[in-house]
Design an enzyme around this catalytic site. Structure first.
Site, PDB file in Angstrom:
ATOM      1  N   ARG A 156     -24.572  35.809 -29.202  1.00 44.73           N
ATOM      2  CA  ARG A 156     -23.279  36.214 -29.778  1.00 44.73           C
ATOM      3  C   ARG A 156     -23.312  36.104 -31.302  1.00 44.73           C
ATOM      4  O   ARG A 156     -22.576  36.787 -31.998  1.00 44.73           O
ATOM      5  CB  ARG A 156     -22.145  35.361 -29.194  1.00 44.73           C
ATOM      6  CG  ARG A 156     -20.763  35.724 -29.732  1.00 44.73           C
ATOM      7  CD  ARG A 156     -19.621  35.273 -28.828  1.00 44.73           C
ATOM      8  NE  ARG A 156     -19.767  33.922 -28.353  1.00 44.73           N
ATOM      9  CZ  ARG A 156     -19.596  32.810 -29.096  1.00 44.73           C
ATOM     10  NH1 ARG A 156     -19.247  32.911 -30.363  1.00 44.73           N
ATOM     11  NH2 ARG A 156     -19.759  31.617 -28.577  1.00 44.73           N
TER      12      ARG A 156
ATOM     13  N   TYR B 259      -7.506  57.585 -36.068  1.00 46.17           N
ATOM     14  CA  TYR B 259      -7.970  57.611 -34.671  1.00 46.17           C
ATOM     15  C   TYR B 259      -6.935  56.928 -33.764  1.00 46.17           C
ATOM     16  O   TYR B 259      -6.327  55.910 -34.167  1.00 46.17           O
ATOM     17  CB  TYR B 259      -9.316  56.891 -34.615  1.00 46.17           C
ATOM     18  CG  TYR B 259      -9.868  56.757 -33.227  1.00 46.17           C
ATOM     19  CD1 TYR B 259     -10.401  57.860 -32.560  1.00 46.17           C
ATOM     20  CD2 TYR B 259      -9.847  55.530 -32.569  1.00 46.17           C
ATOM     21  CE1 TYR B 259     -10.894  57.732 -31.281  1.00 46.17           C
ATOM     22  CE2 TYR B 259     -10.337  55.399 -31.289  1.00 46.17           C
ATOM     23  CZ  TYR B 259     -10.861  56.510 -30.648  1.00 46.17           C
ATOM     24  OH  TYR B 259     -11.345  56.378 -29.373  1.00 46.17           O
TER      25      TYR B 259
ATOM     26  N   ASP C 287     -13.460  54.488 -42.063  1.00 46.05           N
ATOM     27  CA  ASP C 287     -14.069  54.852 -40.781  1.00 46.05           C
ATOM     28  C   ASP C 287     -14.860  56.138 -41.003  1.00 46.05           C
ATOM     29  O   ASP C 287     -14.292  57.202 -41.242  1.00 46.05           O
ATOM     30  CB  ASP C 287     -12.965  55.043 -39.730  1.00 46.05           C
ATOM     31  CG  ASP C 287     -13.527  55.337 -38.339  1.00 46.05           C
ATOM     32  OD1 ASP C 287     -14.651  55.871 -38.248  1.00 46.05           O
ATOM     33  OD2 ASP C 287     -12.830  55.043 -37.355  1.00 46.05           O
TER      34      ASP C 287
ATOM     35  N   LYS D  62     -20.630  57.373 -30.955  1.00 43.80           N
ATOM     36  CA  LYS D  62     -20.572  58.798 -31.275  1.00 43.80           C
ATOM     37  C   LYS D  62     -21.913  59.269 -31.857  1.00 43.80           C
ATOM     38  O   LYS D  62     -22.916  59.166 -31.190  1.00 43.80           O
ATOM     39  CB  LYS D  62     -19.391  59.063 -32.203  1.00 43.80           C
ATOM     40  CG  LYS D  62     -18.087  58.347 -31.778  1.00 43.80           C
ATOM     41  CD  LYS D  62     -17.503  58.867 -30.474  1.00 43.80           C
ATOM     42  CE  LYS D  62     -16.373  58.000 -29.927  1.00 43.80           C
ATOM     43  NZ  LYS D  62     -15.262  57.732 -30.838  1.00 43.80           N
TER      44      LYS D  62
END
Ligand SMILES: *Cc1c(COP(=O)(O)O)cnc(C)c1O
Length: 390
Positions: free
Chosen positions: A57, A110, A182, A207
């Site tokens: 993590r 978004y 972004d 993406k």
């Protein structure tokens, strides 16, 4: 080891020992933790992000390779890979803002981000003012003493407005705000927001960066080490960090990013241009077309205009729905940035939570169709669109 019983030997597997050669590809370190010979190195690794690898993590070598690869492309000093694009966006916003802070965001963001910003206001007392993506004066006027951050998207979904990154980031710099961009729709091959003055870049690596519709992931890239440390510390507390296999798939996809982007853009240019001349089409929204409101900003900020466009059919909603049902090669699906061409109807899918007025504010029509153009042969795509329009 061989003195142990079978039950013990099956647990403690032999590791490969390589001498004189190494793998061509980045190895997948699919492990949740690391073994130490030296207790002092173990202790040191727990204390800092750039010590020995300790626990997945916190960091992992495969994940680190992917972070370094994206940071390198974006021109940043470091990156934090996350389990999704929203994981990156949330790690940045929640990691840097506190109750009572104010932020400025561009109007069209978004869908997941829009929902998050509404939540920040409602549950965390972090107020958000929305301004147009290309209006530095409006951004300057929105700055308050409590303002901490400016949030932009290089190319917005689904109407493909392009943000005036140099103008907007200059306002942020003047006012001492952290600017976050972004850059998912552009990819670092079309735009590197840090070069335009941004402090942080976020991506949904789901993406274009991964590019094959087979992985969820995100990444945040930083212009300076202090911001990197701060967001990394919060991301590991939040538990938003990336899985090594997701990072490995993303690295594998990134090796062809430049080839894919070229084809996404050239296919889109042809489809958008032809559709704009088709009698059944009212208007095409793609910043590479002179009719698009962002055309001039886009020409300043981008060398090419990406693989997503939208169009409105002359027949409105009914025509839009008919078109969606008539395509054969393009797939009816969410997401974008993969090798396949995907289409969706924003009013009933990605933007269904918006009422008619909010849709209009985003410039989305009832019949608007969004196309995420893949890397197929463009004439096969055109033939599919033509028969669906007919
Ligand atoms: C998909 C997307 C996101 C969210 O990413 P996930 O990987 O789905 O969490 C954020 N921003 C943009 C522009 C996106 O396209």
């Amino acid at each position: 080891m061989s003195e142990h019983r079978p039950e013990t030997r099956t647990v403690h597997l032999p590791h490969p020992v390589l001498e004189g050669s190494k793998p061509i590809t980045v190895p997948l370190y699919q492990t949740s933790g690391f073994v130490f010979d030296d207790p002092a190195v173990f202790a040191d690794g727990m204390g800092r992000p750039d010590g020995a690898f300790v626990y997945g993590r916190l960091s992992n070598p495969t994940v680190r390779s992917m972070e370094d690869a994206v940071a390198g492309l974006e021109g940043g000093v470091g990156a934090v890979a996350t389990s999704s694009g929203m994981g990156a966006i949330n790690s940045v916003l929640l990691g840097l803002l506190k109750p009572g802070d104010h932020m400025i965001a561009q109007r069209a963001v978004y869908g997941g981000t829009a929902a998050m910003l509404a939540d920040l206001a409602a549950r965390f007392g972090i107020e958000v003012t929305h301004v147009p993506e290309n209006d530095p004066e409006a951004a300057r006027a929105a700055v308050r003493p409590q303002t901490r951050l400016l949030y932009l998207e290089t190319i917005a979904n689904p109407m493909t407005q392009v943000a005036d990154l140099p103008g907007m980031c200059a306002v942020a710099r003047e006012a001492g705000l952290i600017s976050v961009v972004d850059n998912t729709f552009a990819s670092p091959l079309l735009c590197r927001p840090l070069e335009h003055g941004a402090d942080i870049v976020v991506h949904s690596t789901t993406k274009y960066l991964s590019g094959h519709t087979d992985v969820l992931g995100g990444v945040a890239v930083f212009a300076d080490e202090a911001l990197h440390r701060k967001v990394w510390s919060f991301a590991i507390e939040l538990g938003a960090t990336a899985d090594p296999f997701a990072a490995w798939l993303t690295l594998r996809g990134m090796q062809t990013l430049h080839l894919r982007m070229e084809r996404h853009c050239s296919n889109t240019r042809i489809l958008a241009t032809r559709l704009a001349e088709h009698p059944a089409v009212d208007v095409v929204h793609w910043p590479g077309l002179p009719s698009h409101p962002s055309y001039e900003v886009a020409a300043r900020v981008l060398p090419d205009f990406g693989g997503v466009f939208s169009f409105d059919l002359a027949g409105g909603r009914a025509a839009g729905e008919k078109f969606m049902g008539a395509v054969r090669l393009a797939l009816l699906a969410p997401s974008l940035g993969g090798v396949e061409t995907l289409i969706l109807h924003p009013a009933t899918t990605s933007h269904r939570s918006l009422d008619a007025e909010a849709l209009a504010r985003h410039g989305i029509g009832e019949g608007t169709v969004r196309v995420a153009v893949g890397i197929e042969h463009v004439e096969d795509l055109w033939a599919d669109f033509e028969q669906a329009l007919a």
